[in-house]
Scaffold this active site. Structure first.
Site, PDB file in Angstrom:
ATOM      1  N   SER A 146       0.856  -1.207  -0.124  1.00 43.20           N
ATOM      2  CA  SER A 146       0.006   0.208  -0.055  1.00 43.20           C
ATOM      3  C   SER A 146       0.897   1.306  -0.054  1.00 43.20           C
ATOM      4  O   SER A 146       2.040   1.374   0.039  1.00 43.20           O
ATOM      5  CB  SER A 146      -0.904   0.205   1.271  1.00 43.20           C
ATOM      6  OG  SER A 146      -1.556   0.960   1.463  1.00 43.20           O
ATOM      7  N   TYR A 159      -2.856  -1.106   9.979  1.00 44.08           N
ATOM      8  CA  TYR A 159      -2.728  -0.951   8.630  1.00 44.08           C
ATOM      9  C   TYR A 159      -1.363  -0.575   8.091  1.00 44.08           C
ATOM     10  O   TYR A 159      -0.722  -1.493   7.294  1.00 44.08           O
ATOM     11  CB  TYR A 159      -4.105  -0.113   7.762  1.00 44.08           C
ATOM     12  CG  TYR A 159      -4.040  -0.489   6.529  1.00 44.08           C
ATOM     13  CD1 TYR A 159      -4.909  -1.533   5.812  1.00 44.08           C
ATOM     14  CD2 TYR A 159      -3.585   0.575   5.553  1.00 44.08           C
ATOM     15  CE1 TYR A 159      -4.712  -1.666   4.515  1.00 44.08           C
ATOM     16  CE2 TYR A 159      -3.667   0.231   4.166  1.00 44.08           C
ATOM     17  CZ  TYR A 159      -4.357  -0.887   3.609  1.00 44.08           C
ATOM     18  OH  TYR A 159      -4.385  -1.073   2.174  1.00 44.08           O
TER      19      TYR A 159
HETATM   20  P1  NDP Z   1     -11.765  -5.115  -1.254  1.00 40.50           P
HETATM   21  O1  NDP Z   1     -12.428  -4.815   0.007  1.00 40.50           O
HETATM   22  O2  NDP Z   1     -12.708  -4.855  -2.633  1.00 40.50           O
HETATM   23  O3  NDP Z   1     -11.226  -6.654  -1.400  1.00 40.50           O
HETATM   24  C1  NDP Z   1     -10.614  -7.012  -0.363  1.00 40.50           C
HETATM   25  C2  NDP Z   1     -10.738  -8.572  -0.479  1.00 40.50           C
HETATM   26  O4  NDP Z   1      -9.866  -9.492   0.649  1.00 40.50           O
HETATM   27  C3  NDP Z   1     -11.967  -9.437  -0.661  1.00 40.50           C
HETATM   28  O5  NDP Z   1     -12.081 -10.050  -1.815  1.00 40.50           O
HETATM   29  C4  NDP Z   1     -12.199 -10.013   0.438  1.00 40.50           C
HETATM   30  O6  NDP Z   1     -12.985 -11.218   0.154  1.00 40.50           O
HETATM   31  C5  NDP Z   1     -10.881 -10.825   1.085  1.00 40.50           C
HETATM   32  N1  NDP Z   1     -10.634 -10.723   2.293  1.00 40.50           N
HETATM   33  C6  NDP Z   1     -10.631  -9.990   3.286  1.00 40.50           C
HETATM   34  N2  NDP Z   1     -10.491 -10.803   4.592  1.00 40.50           N
HETATM   35  C7  NDP Z   1     -10.358 -11.888   4.121  1.00 40.50           C
HETATM   36  C8  NDP Z   1     -10.216 -13.136   4.816  1.00 40.50           C
HETATM   37  N3  NDP Z   1      -9.842 -12.863   6.261  1.00 40.50           N
HETATM   38  N4  NDP Z   1     -10.151 -14.208   3.934  1.00 40.50           N
HETATM   39  C9  NDP Z   1     -10.302 -14.349   2.886  1.00 40.50           C
HETATM   40  N5  NDP Z   1     -10.432 -13.178   2.171  1.00 40.50           N
HETATM   41  C10 NDP Z   1     -10.421 -11.991   2.737  1.00 40.50           C
HETATM   42  O7  NDP Z   1     -10.608  -4.325  -1.376  1.00 40.50           O
HETATM   43  P2  NDP Z   1      -9.410  -3.962  -2.298  1.00 40.50           P
HETATM   44  O8  NDP Z   1      -9.568  -4.504  -3.675  1.00 40.50           O
HETATM   45  O9  NDP Z   1      -9.128  -2.369  -2.383  1.00 40.50           O
HETATM   46  O10 NDP Z   1      -7.780  -4.484  -1.635  1.00 40.50           O
HETATM   47  C11 NDP Z   1      -7.130  -5.596  -1.984  1.00 40.50           C
HETATM   48  C12 NDP Z   1      -5.773  -5.412  -1.435  1.00 40.50           C
HETATM   49  O11 NDP Z   1      -5.372  -4.064  -1.853  1.00 40.50           O
HETATM   50  C13 NDP Z   1      -5.875  -5.442   0.161  1.00 40.50           C
HETATM   51  O12 NDP Z   1      -4.712  -6.185   0.628  1.00 40.50           O
HETATM   52  C14 NDP Z   1      -5.638  -3.791   0.353  1.00 40.50           C
HETATM   53  O13 NDP Z   1      -5.105  -3.469   1.605  1.00 40.50           O
HETATM   54  C15 NDP Z   1      -4.726  -3.528  -0.705  1.00 40.50           C
HETATM   55  N6  NDP Z   1      -4.861  -1.788  -1.281  1.00 40.50           N
HETATM   56  C16 NDP Z   1      -6.053  -1.330  -1.381  1.00 40.50           C
HETATM   57  C17 NDP Z   1      -5.977  -0.167  -1.970  1.00 40.50           C
HETATM   58  C18 NDP Z   1      -7.186   0.818  -2.429  1.00 40.50           C
HETATM   59  O14 NDP Z   1      -7.219   1.856  -2.659  1.00 40.50           O
HETATM   60  N7  NDP Z   1      -8.128   0.276  -2.619  1.00 40.50           N
HETATM   61  C19 NDP Z   1      -4.670   0.888  -1.634  1.00 40.50           C
HETATM   62  C20 NDP Z   1      -3.595   0.239  -1.237  1.00 40.50           C
HETATM   63  C21 NDP Z   1      -3.591  -1.362  -0.858  1.00 40.50           C
HETATM   64  P3  NDP Z   1     -14.165 -11.811   1.229  1.00 40.50           P
HETATM   65  O15 NDP Z   1     -14.830 -10.613   1.635  1.00 40.50           O
HETATM   66  O16 NDP Z   1     -15.100 -12.623   0.437  1.00 40.50           O
HETATM   67  O17 NDP Z   1     -13.587 -12.453   2.100  1.00 40.50           O
END
Ligand code: NDP
Length: 256
Positions: A146, A159
């Site tokens: 991130s 985070y």
């Molecule tokens: P989303 O909330 O769209 O996606 C998060 C994903 O993580 C979901 O598919 C969710 O699936 C999965 N997830 C969360 N917790 C669990 C768990 N315990 N077990 C299995 N799956 C899990 O967010 P983003 O696409 O934005 O985020 C994806 C990554 O990118 C993350 O690591 C985030 O920190 C990182 N990121 C995002 C940024 C942004 O601006 N969007 C910026 C910087 C980094 P489900 O709910 O089905 O479990």
């Protein structure tokens, strides 16, 4: 010749959090390059939709319902992927979440939840996938950091700690597994339009405009912005690239 460097036909990828957001953007890129995909997440409705989307791209896709903070569930997931898809060549540790609180307000169980989801899960998934990645002969691990891997923010207590940690974990694995021809790299997304940031934009007034003003590209990122970098880091094109942390941020991290 050029296209074979980016050819993922015959490869199998696991994408945690591949059922939406940035994970789905990367999974689509890998599928378009020919890889079969295991979508790992908890929400089975979202995972079924992602699998249908990926199958339309002409590859095999499989939903493996898993909470990545549960080590036994991750072990079963790895076994299922090897059993059903035959191998593991690419692991993308993308699942993540945030709890927006300053350090003095964050509770220990909240700290643990963020660290377990964003950092410890990458350790567990990578450790358990390692034998299959080694057997692949050209394994690839991609960890998702991130801007909070670089910067701090008052609301990003656990985070930022988890995302800083993921970069150092990436470097350790890159060293350890280079003799196995496994490359381990991190991607550092800027501000990307996903469910995660849609929630933040609702909570924090002015966030949308501040991101536009602070990002040299003048826009929020889109999940499609992650397809190309995922293919590069998953393919033979990056075989001498390891231990890096590559911003995909429209210039956010280089704006003074
Ligand atoms: P989303 O909330 O769209 O996606 C998060 C994903 O993580 C979901 O598919 C969710 O699936 C999965 N997830 C969360 N917790 C669990 C768990 N315990 N077990 C299995 N799956 C899990 O967010 P983003 O696409 O934005 O985020 C994806 C990554 O990118 C993350 O690591 C985030 O920190 C990182 N990121 C995002 C940024 C942004 O601006 N969007 C910026 C910087 C980094 P489900 O709910 O089905 O479990």
């Amino acid at each position: 010749m050029t296209s074979s460097r980016f050819d993922l036909r015959g490869k199998v990828a696991i994408v945690t959090g591949g059922n939406g957001g940035i994970g789905l953007g990367m999974a689509r890129g890998l599928a378009d390059a020919g890889a079969d995909i295991a979508v790992v997440g908890r929400n089975e409705t979202k995972s079924a939709a992602a699998v249908a989307d990926l199958k339309q791209r002409g590859v095999k896709a499989l939903a493996v319902p898993t909470d990545v903070t549960d080590k036994a569930a991750v072990a079963a997931m790895i076994d299922r992927v090897v059993g059903d898809l035959g191998r593991i060549d690419i692991l993308i540790n993308n699942a993540g979440m945030s709890i927006r609180k300053p350090p003095h307000e964050l509770e220990l169980d909240e700290w643990n939840k963020v660290i377990d989801t964003n950092l410890t899960s990458a350790f567990v998934c990578s450790k358990l996938a390692y034998p299959a990645l080694k057997a692949s002969g050209n394994g690839k691990v991609i960890n998702i950091g991130s801007m909070m891997s670089i910067f701090g923010a008052s609301f990003a207590t656990a985070y930022a700690a988890s995302k800083g940690g993921i970069v150092q974990y990436t470097r350790a694995c890159a060293n350890a597994w280079a003799p196995d021809n496994i490359q381990v790299n991190a991607i550092l997304p800027g501000w990307i339009d996903t469910d995660l940031t849609r929630g933040a934009r609702q909570q924090v007034s002015g966030l949308h405009e501040r991101v536009l003003a602070r990002t040299p590209a003048g826009r929020w990122g889109d999940i499609g912005d992650f397809a190309g970098i995922a293919v590069f880091l998953a393919s033979p094109a990056s075989n001498f690239v390891t231990g890096t942390a590559i911003p995909v941020d429209g210039g956010f991290s280089v704006m003074a």
